[in-house]
Each structure stands twice: as C-alpha cells, then as structure tokens.
Design a protein around this motif. Structure first.
Motif, short mmCIF file in Angstrom:
data_model
loop_
_atom_site.label_atom_id
_atom_site.label_comp_id
_atom_site.label_asym_id
_atom_site.label_seq_id
_atom_site.Cartn_x
_atom_site.Cartn_y
_atom_site.Cartn_z
N ASP A 159 0.81 -1.21 0.00
CA ASP A 159 0.00 0.00 0.00
C ASP A 159 0.85 1.27 0.00
O ASP A 159 0.48 2.26 -0.62
CB ASP A 159 -0.95 0.01 1.19
N ALA A 160 1.98 1.23 0.68
CA ALA A 160 2.87 2.40 0.71
C ALA A 160 3.39 2.69 -0.69
O ALA A 160 3.50 3.85 -1.09
CB ALA A 160 4.02 2.17 1.68
N LYS A 161 3.69 1.66 -1.43
CA LYS A 161 4.19 1.83 -2.80
C LYS A 161 3.11 2.45 -3.69
O LYS A 161 3.39 3.35 -4.48
CB LYS A 161 4.62 0.47 -3.35
N LEU A 162 1.88 1.99 -3.54
CA LEU A 162 0.77 2.52 -4.33
C LEU A 162 0.42 3.96 -3.92
O LEU A 162 -0.09 4.73 -4.73
CB LEU A 162 -0.46 1.63 -4.18
N ASP A 163 0.67 4.30 -2.67
CA ASP A 163 0.24 5.59 -2.11
C ASP A 163 1.32 6.67 -2.21
O ASP A 163 1.10 7.80 -1.82
CB ASP A 163 -0.16 5.38 -0.65
N ASP A 164 2.49 6.33 -2.71
CA ASP A 164 3.60 7.30 -2.76
C ASP A 164 3.88 7.83 -1.35
O ASP A 164 3.83 9.03 -1.08
CB ASP A 164 3.26 8.44 -3.71
N ALA A 165 4.20 6.91 -0.45
CA ALA A 165 4.35 7.22 0.97
C ALA A 165 5.52 8.16 1.25
O ALA A 165 6.51 8.19 0.52
CB ALA A 165 4.56 5.93 1.75
N GLU A 166 5.38 8.94 2.32
CA GLU A 166 6.43 9.84 2.78
C GLU A 166 7.55 9.10 3.50
O GLU A 166 8.66 9.58 3.58
CB GLU A 166 5.84 10.88 3.74
N SER A 167 7.24 7.95 4.09
CA SER A 167 8.23 7.19 4.85
C SER A 167 8.12 5.72 4.49
O SER A 167 7.09 5.27 4.02
CB SER A 167 7.99 7.37 6.35
#
Length: 71
Positions: free
Chosen positions: A54-62
């Motif tokens: 999900d972080a990869k799909l969401d362009d995560a800050e961390s």
C-alpha cells in the motif's frame, strides 16, 4: 428432566463464550506496520508485506516501520 434443561443451557453458555473470545481477538488484533502519508495520514497494517504494498501505491512519505519499536 434435568438433561433436557441442562443440555441446551450448557450449549448456550459454550456458544456465548466462543463468541466473546472471537470478538475479543478481532478487536485487539495488532496493526503494527505503518507508514506516513503526505499530510496527517498514518495507515497501519497487520503485516509488513501489506504495508509495503500500500505504501508503494500511495507514494508514501516514509518507509514501513514497526510501530511497537518506535519511541
């Protein structure tokens, strides 16, 4: 006569106990893997794999981190 009364009561008690245990476990399931979103978002997941996906799909800050290890 007693068996006709006690049997259903015991089954009812057992089913209530099982329901309560299952509900308690679902309510307290750990979601320890989190990442920071742009803004104030802070989604958490049960596994590191789900978090990274999900972080990869969401362009995560961390990157994903274990919330229990953070101070």
């Amino acid at each position: 006569m007693n068996n006709r009364v006690y049997g259903p009561l015991v089954l009812l008690l057992i089913s209530l106990l099982v329901t309560n245990v299952i509900s308690f476990n679902v309510a307290w399931s750990d979601k320890d893997w989190c990442y920071d979103q742009v803004g104030d978002g802070h989604p958490c997941f049960e596994t590191e794999k789900k978090c990274k996906h999900d972080a990869k799909l969401d362009d995560a800050e961390s990157p994903c981190y274990d919330e229990d290890k953070e101070d």
